[in-house]
Motif scaffolding. Sequence first.
Motif, PDB file in Angstrom:
ATOM      1  N   PRO A   1       0.823  -1.201   0.000  1.00 44.32           N
ATOM      2  CA  PRO A   1       0.000   0.000   0.000  1.00 44.32           C
ATOM      3  C   PRO A   1       0.862   1.258   0.000  1.00 44.32           C
ATOM      4  CG  PRO A   1      -0.293  -1.243   2.040  1.00 44.32           C
ATOM      5  CD  PRO A   1       0.635  -2.017   1.170  1.00 44.32           C
ATOM      6  N   ASN A   2       0.460   2.204  -0.772  1.00 39.43           N
ATOM      7  CA  ASN A   2       1.174   3.463  -0.864  1.00 39.43           C
ATOM      8  C   ASN A   2       0.944   4.257   0.416  1.00 39.43           C
ATOM      9  OD1 ASN A   2       1.480   6.349  -1.512  1.00 39.43           O
ATOM     10  ND2 ASN A   2       1.969   5.568  -3.543  1.00 39.43           N
ATOM     11  N   ALA A   3       2.007   4.739   1.015  1.00 39.94           N
ATOM     12  CA  ALA A   3       1.903   5.456   2.289  1.00 39.94           C
ATOM     13  C   ALA A   3       1.047   6.713   2.174  1.00 39.94           C
ATOM     14  CB  ALA A   3       3.289   5.813   2.797  1.00 39.94           C
ATOM     15  N   LEU A   4       1.150   7.419   1.077  1.00 41.95           N
ATOM     16  CA  LEU A   4       0.326   8.621   0.895  1.00 41.95           C
ATOM     17  C   LEU A   4      -1.147   8.259   0.852  1.00 41.95           C
ATOM     18  CD1 LEU A   4       2.375  10.503  -1.853  1.00 41.95           C
ATOM     19  CD2 LEU A   4       2.258  11.034   0.584  1.00 41.95           C
ATOM     20  N   LEU A   5      -1.457   7.237   0.109  1.00 43.23           N
ATOM     21  CA  LEU A   5      -2.841   6.801  -0.031  1.00 43.23           C
ATOM     22  C   LEU A   5      -3.365   6.259   1.295  1.00 43.23           C
ATOM     23  CD1 LEU A   5      -5.102   6.550  -2.093  1.00 43.23           C
ATOM     24  CD2 LEU A   5      -4.222   4.299  -2.677  1.00 43.23           C
ATOM     25  N   LEU A   6      -2.534   5.537   2.011  1.00 41.45           N
ATOM     26  CA  LEU A   6      -2.931   4.994   3.302  1.00 41.45           C
ATOM     27  C   LEU A   6      -3.300   6.119   4.264  1.00 41.45           C
ATOM     28  CD1 LEU A   6      -3.315   2.579   5.142  1.00 41.45           C
ATOM     29  CD2 LEU A   6      -0.879   2.714   5.703  1.00 41.45           C
ATOM     30  N   ARG A   7      -2.504   7.167   4.311  1.00 42.34           N
ATOM     31  CA  ARG A   7      -2.809   8.305   5.183  1.00 42.34           C
ATOM     32  C   ARG A   7      -4.165   8.911   4.830  1.00 42.34           C
ATOM     33  NH1 ARG A   7       2.650  11.021   4.089  1.00 42.34           N
ATOM     34  NH2 ARG A   7       4.016   9.553   5.097  1.00 42.34           N
ATOM     35  N   ALA A   8      -4.393   9.078   3.536  1.00 38.64           N
ATOM     36  CA  ALA A   8      -5.649   9.677   3.094  1.00 38.64           C
ATOM     37  C   ALA A   8      -6.839   8.784   3.436  1.00 38.64           C
ATOM     38  CB  ALA A   8      -5.595   9.951   1.589  1.00 38.64           C
ATOM     39  N   TYR A   9      -6.715   7.465   3.252  1.00 39.32           N
ATOM     40  CA  TYR A   9      -7.801   6.552   3.591  1.00 39.32           C
ATOM     41  C   TYR A   9      -8.081   6.552   5.097  1.00 39.32           C
ATOM     42  CZ  TYR A   9      -8.858   4.303  -0.854  1.00 39.32           C
ATOM     43  OH  TYR A   9      -9.295   4.043  -2.126  1.00 39.32           O
ATOM     44  N   ILE A  10      -7.039   6.569   5.888  1.00 45.40           N
ATOM     45  CA  ILE A  10      -7.221   6.596   7.343  1.00 45.40           C
ATOM     46  C   ILE A  10      -7.936   7.875   7.753  1.00 45.40           C
ATOM     47  CG2 ILE A  10      -5.992   6.814   9.539  1.00 45.40           C
ATOM     48  CD1 ILE A  10      -3.902   4.838   8.336  1.00 45.40           C
ATOM     49  N   ALA A  11      -7.521   9.000   7.196  1.00 46.24           N
ATOM     50  CA  ALA A  11      -8.150  10.285   7.514  1.00 46.24           C
ATOM     51  C   ALA A  11      -9.615  10.287   7.090  1.00 46.24           C
ATOM     52  CB  ALA A  11      -7.389  11.424   6.841  1.00 46.24           C
ATOM     53  N   LEU A  12      -9.906   9.815   5.883  1.00 48.35           N
ATOM     54  CA  LEU A  12     -11.290   9.797   5.406  1.00 48.35           C
ATOM     55  C   LEU A  12     -12.150   8.874   6.263  1.00 48.35           C
ATOM     56  CD1 LEU A  12     -13.437  10.694   3.397  1.00 48.35           C
ATOM     57  CD2 LEU A  12     -12.739   8.794   1.931  1.00 48.35           C
ATOM     58  N   ASP A  13     -11.623   7.725   6.620  1.00 48.21           N
ATOM     59  CA  ASP A  13     -12.378   6.790   7.457  1.00 48.21           C
ATOM     60  C   ASP A  13     -12.714   7.424   8.802  1.00 48.21           C
ATOM     61  OD1 ASP A  13     -13.429   4.041   7.979  1.00 48.21           O
ATOM     62  OD2 ASP A  13     -11.887   4.115   9.548  1.00 48.21           O
ATOM     63  N   ALA A  14     -11.748   8.074   9.416  1.00 50.29           N
ATOM     64  CA  ALA A  14     -11.991   8.723  10.716  1.00 50.29           C
ATOM     65  C   ALA A  14     -12.992   9.864  10.578  1.00 50.29           C
ATOM     66  CB  ALA A  14     -10.672   9.232  11.294  1.00 50.29           C
ATOM     67  N   LEU A  15     -12.866  10.663   9.537  1.00 47.46           N
ATOM     68  CA  LEU A  15     -13.812  11.756   9.320  1.00 47.46           C
ATOM     69  C   LEU A  15     -15.225  11.218   9.098  1.00 47.46           C
ATOM     70  CD1 LEU A  15     -11.667  14.073   7.030  1.00 47.46           C
ATOM     71  CD2 LEU A  15     -12.441  14.598   9.360  1.00 47.46           C
ATOM     72  N   HIS A  16     -15.332  10.139   8.367  1.00 42.67           N
ATOM     73  CA  HIS A  16     -16.640   9.557   8.083  1.00 42.67           C
ATOM     74  C   HIS A  16     -17.300   9.004   9.349  1.00 42.67           C
ATOM     75  CE1 HIS A  16     -19.883   7.634   5.989  1.00 42.67           C
ATOM     76  NE2 HIS A  16     -19.492   6.434   6.360  1.00 42.67           N
ATOM     77  N   ARG A  17     -16.518   8.416  10.230  1.00 38.65           N
ATOM     78  CA  ARG A  17     -17.054   7.833  11.457  1.00 38.65           C
ATOM     79  C   ARG A  17     -17.241   8.865  12.564  1.00 38.65           C
ATOM     80  NH1 ARG A  17     -13.678   4.370  13.839  1.00 38.65           N
ATOM     81  NH2 ARG A  17     -11.893   4.993  12.637  1.00 38.65           N
ATOM     82  N   GLY A  18     -16.891  10.132  12.284  1.00 36.18           N
ATOM     83  CA  GLY A  18     -17.015  11.166  13.301  1.00 36.18           C
ATOM     84  C   GLY A  18     -15.905  11.132  14.324  1.00 36.18           C
ATOM     85  N   LYS A  19     -14.814  10.449  13.994  1.00 37.99           N
ATOM     86  CA  LYS A  19     -13.675  10.314  14.907  1.00 37.99           C
ATOM     87  C   LYS A  19     -12.472  11.120  14.405  1.00 37.99           C
ATOM     88  CE  LYS A  19     -15.630   6.918  17.289  1.00 37.99           C
ATOM     89  NZ  LYS A  19     -16.040   7.040  18.644  1.00 37.99           N
ATOM     90  N   GLY A  20     -12.735  12.053  13.515  1.00 34.57           N
ATOM     91  CA  GLY A  20     -11.650  12.839  12.931  1.00 34.57           C
ATOM     92  C   GLY A  20     -11.027  13.788  13.936  1.00 34.57           C
ATOM     93  N   THR A  21      -9.826  14.191  13.614  1.00 36.12           N
ATOM     94  CA  THR A  21      -9.112  15.186  14.413  1.00 36.12           C
ATOM     95  C   THR A  21      -8.627  16.269  13.468  1.00 36.12           C
ATOM     96  OG1 THR A  21      -6.967  14.125  14.105  1.00 36.12           O
ATOM     97  CG2 THR A  21      -8.279  13.416  16.022  1.00 36.12           C
ATOM     98  N   LYS A  22      -8.182  17.363  14.034  1.00 40.90           N
ATOM     99  CA  LYS A  22      -7.651  18.426  13.180  1.00 40.90           C
ATOM    100  C   LYS A  22      -6.443  17.924  12.393  1.00 40.90           C
ATOM    101  CE  LYS A  22      -6.495  23.246  12.991  1.00 40.90           C
ATOM    102  NZ  LYS A  22      -6.617  24.528  13.640  1.00 40.90           N
ATOM    103  N   GLY A  23      -5.621  17.102  13.016  1.00 42.22           N
ATOM    104  CA  GLY A  23      -4.456  16.542  12.336  1.00 42.22           C
ATOM    105  C   GLY A  23      -4.836  15.676  11.146  1.00 42.22           C
TER     106      GLY A  23
END
Length: 154
Positions: free
Chosen positions: A31-53
């Motif tokens: 898995p591409n590290a850039l893509l992994l970061r983006a997927y993790i961020a989107l997943d957290a934002l979608h579940r309402g568990k996002g952070t400013k970071g």
Amino acid sequence: MSRKATIQKSVPKAIPLLLSKLAAGDVSTGPNALLLRAYIALDALHRGKGTKGLFITFGQQLVIAERLCVAGYEKDQLRALREAHAALVRVDWDARPSNEWKAAGEDYEALRVALQVYEAQLRVVPRSEVRIAQMAMMAMIGRKAAPEPQAAST
């Protein structure tokens, strides 16, 4: 029943769709590290568990995707990336009073589509082009973070 079997049964088998896609990534490249970061961020934002970071991380990857579009990779998808940028602005606006970073409905859908564009780009873009887009994004952040020069008083 052994203790080990009991522990294994208690582990949830459901993995969010976006993360399972990455986990099953191409074994030859991983898995591409850039893509992994983006997927993790989107997943957290979608579940309402996002952070400013995580919000900032997704925004940075979106800027890289926009730069790659301008450079000619998935150029016809620039509008989708701009819609995702507008969705991020709305997520930011909504998060200000409560500090809850959440993307739902049309905003989530716009971000998800942008991530699909980014994934398609990263499959074909040479690493050197990705690096150039990253450097442009960092330069843009640096310009915005730099203080405005004060006018000399006479």
